[in-house]
Design a protein around this motif. Sequence first.
Motif, PDB file in Angstrom:
ATOM      1  N   GLY A 251     -33.369  -9.608  20.651  1.00 46.23           N
ATOM      2  CA  GLY A 251     -33.080 -10.782  19.829  1.00 46.23           C
ATOM      3  C   GLY A 251     -34.298 -11.155  19.007  1.00 46.23           C
ATOM      4  N   ASN A 252     -34.109 -12.092  18.094  1.00 43.44           N
ATOM      5  CA  ASN A 252     -35.235 -12.519  17.259  1.00 43.44           C
ATOM      6  C   ASN A 252     -35.243 -14.016  17.009  1.00 43.44           C
ATOM      7  OD1 ASN A 252     -33.038 -12.687  15.569  1.00 43.44           O
ATOM      8  ND2 ASN A 252     -33.994 -11.622  13.843  1.00 43.44           N
ATOM      9  N   LEU A 253     -34.593 -14.774  17.901  1.00 47.31           N
ATOM     10  CA  LEU A 253     -34.551 -16.224  17.762  1.00 47.31           C
ATOM     11  C   LEU A 253     -35.055 -16.883  19.040  1.00 47.31           C
ATOM     12  CD1 LEU A 253     -31.030 -16.622  16.083  1.00 47.31           C
ATOM     13  CD2 LEU A 253     -33.263 -16.675  14.946  1.00 47.31           C
ATOM     14  N   VAL A 254     -35.654 -18.065  18.898  1.00 46.87           N
ATOM     15  CA  VAL A 254     -36.177 -18.804  20.047  1.00 46.87           C
ATOM     16  C   VAL A 254     -35.183 -19.890  20.434  1.00 46.87           C
ATOM     17  CG1 VAL A 254     -38.569 -18.292  19.473  1.00 46.87           C
ATOM     18  CG2 VAL A 254     -37.485 -20.319  18.498  1.00 46.87           C
ATOM     19  N   PRO A 255     -35.239 -20.398  21.677  1.00 47.74           N
ATOM     20  CA  PRO A 255     -34.233 -21.357  22.164  1.00 47.74           C
ATOM     21  C   PRO A 255     -33.995 -22.577  21.277  1.00 47.74           C
ATOM     22  CG  PRO A 255     -35.506 -20.523  24.001  1.00 47.74           C
ATOM     23  CD  PRO A 255     -36.139 -19.961  22.762  1.00 47.74           C
ATOM     24  N   PRO A 256     -35.014 -23.270  20.757  1.00 47.33           N
ATOM     25  CA  PRO A 256     -34.697 -24.421  19.890  1.00 47.33           C
ATOM     26  C   PRO A 256     -33.859 -24.036  18.670  1.00 47.33           C
ATOM     27  CG  PRO A 256     -37.002 -24.468  20.543  1.00 47.33           C
ATOM     28  CD  PRO A 256     -36.470 -23.136  20.963  1.00 47.33           C
ATOM     29  N   THR A 257     -34.147 -22.883  18.081  1.00 44.64           N
ATOM     30  CA  THR A 257     -33.362 -22.422  16.934  1.00 44.64           C
ATOM     31  C   THR A 257     -31.942 -22.075  17.354  1.00 44.64           C
ATOM     32  OG1 THR A 257     -35.364 -21.551  15.901  1.00 44.64           O
ATOM     33  CG2 THR A 257     -33.274 -20.727  15.077  1.00 44.64           C
ATOM     34  N   LEU A 258     -31.786 -21.492  18.550  1.00 46.31           N
ATOM     35  CA  LEU A 258     -30.449 -21.156  19.037  1.00 46.31           C
ATOM     36  C   LEU A 258     -29.600 -22.415  19.226  1.00 46.31           C
ATOM     37  CD1 LEU A 258     -31.285 -18.380  21.663  1.00 46.31           C
ATOM     38  CD2 LEU A 258     -30.213 -18.080  19.436  1.00 46.31           C
ATOM     39  N   ILE A 259     -30.189 -23.466  19.764  1.00 48.20           N
ATOM     40  CA  ILE A 259     -29.445 -24.718  19.947  1.00 48.20           C
ATOM     41  C   ILE A 259     -29.031 -25.290  18.593  1.00 48.20           C
ATOM     42  CG2 ILE A 259     -29.572 -27.059  20.837  1.00 48.20           C
ATOM     43  CD1 ILE A 259     -29.389 -24.891  22.971  1.00 48.20           C
ATOM     44  N   ALA A 260     -29.959 -25.244  17.626  1.00 52.07           N
ATOM     45  CA  ALA A 260     -29.634 -25.744  16.290  1.00 52.07           C
ATOM     46  C   ALA A 260     -28.506 -24.936  15.669  1.00 52.07           C
ATOM     47  CB  ALA A 260     -30.878 -25.700  15.407  1.00 52.07           C
ATOM     48  N   ARG A 261     -28.520 -23.623  15.850  1.00 49.64           N
ATOM     49  CA  ARG A 261     -27.462 -22.781  15.284  1.00 49.64           C
ATOM     50  C   ARG A 261     -26.124 -23.033  15.978  1.00 49.64           C
ATOM     51  NH1 ARG A 261     -28.945 -17.863  12.287  1.00 49.64           N
ATOM     52  NH2 ARG A 261     -31.070 -18.200  11.545  1.00 49.64           N
ATOM     53  N   LEU A 262     -26.156 -23.296  17.273  1.00 50.99           N
ATOM     54  CA  LEU A 262     -24.920 -23.626  17.973  1.00 50.99           C
ATOM     55  C   LEU A 262     -24.305 -24.896  17.401  1.00 50.99           C
ATOM     56  CD1 LEU A 262     -22.879 -23.281  20.292  1.00 50.99           C
ATOM     57  CD2 LEU A 262     -24.492 -24.548  21.751  1.00 50.99           C
ATOM     58  N   ILE A 263     -25.128 -25.913  17.174  1.00 52.85           N
ATOM     59  CA  ILE A 263     -24.621 -27.181  16.642  1.00 52.85           C
ATOM     60  C   ILE A 263     -24.073 -26.987  15.230  1.00 52.85           C
ATOM     61  CG2 ILE A 263     -25.292 -29.507  15.946  1.00 52.85           C
ATOM     62  CD1 ILE A 263     -27.338 -29.465  18.235  1.00 52.85           C
ATOM     63  N   ILE A 264     -24.853 -26.294  14.377  1.00 58.31           N
ATOM     64  CA  ILE A 264     -24.400 -26.069  12.997  1.00 58.31           C
ATOM     65  C   ILE A 264     -23.123 -25.242  12.977  1.00 58.31           C
ATOM     66  CG2 ILE A 264     -25.001 -24.953  10.811  1.00 58.31           C
ATOM     67  CD1 ILE A 264     -27.918 -25.630  11.394  1.00 58.31           C
ATOM     68  N   GLY A 265     -23.062 -24.222  13.828  1.00 57.67           N
ATOM     69  CA  GLY A 265     -21.865 -23.378  13.866  1.00 57.67           C
ATOM     70  C   GLY A 265     -20.624 -24.142  14.292  1.00 57.67           C
ATOM     71  N   LEU A 266     -20.754 -24.990  15.326  1.00 57.64           N
ATOM     72  CA  LEU A 266     -19.597 -25.761  15.784  1.00 57.64           C
ATOM     73  C   LEU A 266     -19.147 -26.768  14.736  1.00 57.64           C
ATOM     74  CD1 LEU A 266     -20.596 -26.382  19.518  1.00 57.64           C
ATOM     75  CD2 LEU A 266     -18.827 -24.824  18.649  1.00 57.64           C
ATOM     76  N   VAL A 267     -20.128 -27.431  14.093  1.00 55.40           N
ATOM     77  CA  VAL A 267     -19.771 -28.402  13.051  1.00 55.40           C
ATOM     78  C   VAL A 267     -19.078 -27.709  11.884  1.00 55.40           C
ATOM     79  CG1 VAL A 267     -20.723 -29.997  11.343  1.00 55.40           C
ATOM     80  CG2 VAL A 267     -21.564 -30.055  13.689  1.00 55.40           C
ATOM     81  N   ALA A 268     -19.633 -26.553  11.463  1.00 55.41           N
ATOM     82  CA  ALA A 268     -19.027 -25.824  10.340  1.00 55.41           C
ATOM     83  C   ALA A 268     -17.636 -25.321  10.686  1.00 55.41           C
ATOM     84  CB  ALA A 268     -19.929 -24.661   9.942  1.00 55.41           C
ATOM     85  N   LEU A 269     -17.460 -24.839  11.903  1.00 59.37           N
ATOM     86  CA  LEU A 269     -16.145 -24.334  12.305  1.00 59.37           C
ATOM     87  C   LEU A 269     -15.138 -25.476  12.429  1.00 59.37           C
ATOM     88  CD1 LEU A 269     -15.331 -21.426  12.767  1.00 59.37           C
ATOM     89  CD2 LEU A 269     -15.520 -21.814  15.220  1.00 59.37           C
ATOM     90  N   PHE A 270     -15.582 -26.628  12.955  1.00 58.26           N
ATOM     91  CA  PHE A 270     -14.688 -27.786  13.022  1.00 58.26           C
ATOM     92  C   PHE A 270     -14.278 -28.218  11.624  1.00 58.26           C
ATOM     93  CE2 PHE A 270     -14.191 -32.406  12.761  1.00 58.26           C
ATOM     94  CZ  PHE A 270     -13.146 -32.608  13.641  1.00 58.26           C
ATOM     95  N   GLY A 271     -15.240 -28.244  10.702  1.00 59.35           N
ATOM     96  CA  GLY A 271     -14.914 -28.604   9.320  1.00 59.35           C
ATOM     97  C   GLY A 271     -13.967 -27.613   8.679  1.00 59.35           C
ATOM     98  N   ALA A 272     -14.141 -26.330   8.998  1.00 57.27           N
ATOM     99  CA  ALA A 272     -13.260 -25.314   8.426  1.00 57.27           C
ATOM    100  C   ALA A 272     -11.834 -25.480   8.939  1.00 57.27           C
ATOM    101  CB  ALA A 272     -13.792 -23.918   8.766  1.00 57.27           C
ATOM    102  N   PHE A 273     -11.679 -25.711  10.250  1.00 54.73           N
ATOM    103  CA  PHE A 273     -10.329 -25.902  10.801  1.00 54.73           C
ATOM    104  C   PHE A 273      -9.687 -27.175  10.241  1.00 54.73           C
ATOM    105  CE2 PHE A 273     -11.654 -23.008  14.328  1.00 54.73           C
ATOM    106  CZ  PHE A 273     -10.599 -22.123  14.222  1.00 54.73           C
ATOM    107  N   TRP A 274     -10.460 -28.246  10.170  1.00 49.18           N
ATOM    108  CA  TRP A 274      -9.917 -29.517   9.663  1.00 49.18           C
ATOM    109  C   TRP A 274      -9.467 -29.365   8.219  1.00 49.18           C
ATOM    110  CZ3 TRP A 274     -11.345 -33.014   5.824  1.00 49.18           C
ATOM    111  CH2 TRP A 274     -10.745 -34.277   5.899  1.00 49.18           C
ATOM    112  N   THR A 275     -10.309 -28.715   7.400  1.00 54.55           N
ATOM    113  CA  THR A 275      -9.947 -28.505   5.995  1.00 54.55           C
ATOM    114  C   THR A 275      -8.753 -27.576   5.863  1.00 54.55           C
ATOM    115  OG1 THR A 275     -12.273 -28.783   5.378  1.00 54.55           O
ATOM    116  CG2 THR A 275     -10.827 -27.752   3.752  1.00 54.55           C
ATOM    117  N   GLY A 276      -8.743 -26.522   6.672  1.00 54.68           N
ATOM    118  CA  GLY A 276      -7.641 -25.566   6.597  1.00 54.68           C
ATOM    119  C   GLY A 276      -6.302 -26.184   6.920  1.00 54.68           C
ATOM    120  N   PHE A 277      -6.244 -26.965   7.989  1.00 56.38           N
ATOM    121  CA  PHE A 277      -4.960 -27.590   8.343  1.00 56.38           C
ATOM    122  C   PHE A 277      -4.536 -28.614   7.289  1.00 56.38           C
ATOM    123  CE2 PHE A 277      -5.891 -26.134  12.752  1.00 56.38           C
ATOM    124  CZ  PHE A 277      -4.693 -25.472  12.965  1.00 56.38           C
TER     125      PHE A 277
END
Length: 369
Positions: A251-277
């Motif tokens: 891997g090439n990411l450190v834990p704080p960055t991984l947590i930030a990416r998890l949050i951004i990914g979930l928010v983006a995916l929630f926004g995508a589903f909400w917009t899609g429906f």
Amino acid sequence: MAYSGALEEANEPTSPPEATVRNRLPTLFEVLCRRTHPPVDLFSFYIYMRDQQRSVDYLDFWLDVAQHMSLCRHYVRELRRSVLVGTPDLETEESKRSSRVLEAMGDLSGPARFNDEQGRERDAQISNYLREQPPPGGIHDSPLSSQERRARASTQLSSSTPHQITDSNSPEHSVARRDIRASAEKILYTFLLPGAEREITLDGSIAADITYAIEEENRDDPELFDVAKDYVFQAMERDAFPGFLRARAFGNLVPPTLIARLIIGLVALFGAFWTGFNLIFLNRSRLERCWEILPFTIGVYFLASYQYSLDPIMALAGFSELTPLQFTRIREPYVRKLLIQRSLVVLAVTALVDAALCVLFIFVPGHRL
């Protein structure tokens, strides 16, 4: 003892030829001996032990003991050089015997950190010599308390610390026997005494045996740390090093960055589903729904990065994250090959999942509620 500055300067070590053709992951000994390149070099391992493993004191102890051995080598090398050029001070029988021992030693100019039979025999000779030559003004000659000796050791090493000494360059000034004594005492008072500033936990009576050897037997030879050094090495090899390889070689990411990416990914995916429906139930055209590709791609990419602890685009560009927003170039050939292979897998998974979601939400028939 802060090693991060000195280790950063050695972030690009001079490695033997086999380091460039090694078709495997490095061992802990190779990392500690600076035979590897980023992101699996000694500096990266130090950062990992400090920020993720939270046990950098063990690595600092190992490095201090290694530097103590280097200090002893420089001291004996200086003595041997003075004997070979003919020092007029060697008049007593004991001094003559000491000179014969020094002359009998082999070449002391080679590196001590490579674990070969010749190096171990040479280091054993150095330890035997230092044991036979007790330091002047030792503990039994001066009734200093433990606290006073600790302060004296710290004061003596503040100006002439052995951390800057390596096997490839000589110290800026001659090494005195009191520097060796102060180095051994500082290791004792920093890591081994109960309640020490950075006390490490050792098995059995290892710490007590070292304390007795230094304070009662007046020893300062490097062999007195051998048992503790081996124990610390095995502990790091068993508990910390496998996690380090997983984090840096796969891997090439450190834990704080991984947590930030998890949050951004979930928010983006929630926004995508909400917009899609919303677009489906508003019966918008498929052309308008194509905008859903953007949030779906961001969400899937960041969640895949979190799942694999790997940013594939950054890995393909040849970079690895050392600390949050601080990057280092991937220079270890085998690790670079591993990361490229994993990056292609992550990109393939990302593209497949992203395409499936986009097709589903773009081409499903709309129905206005």
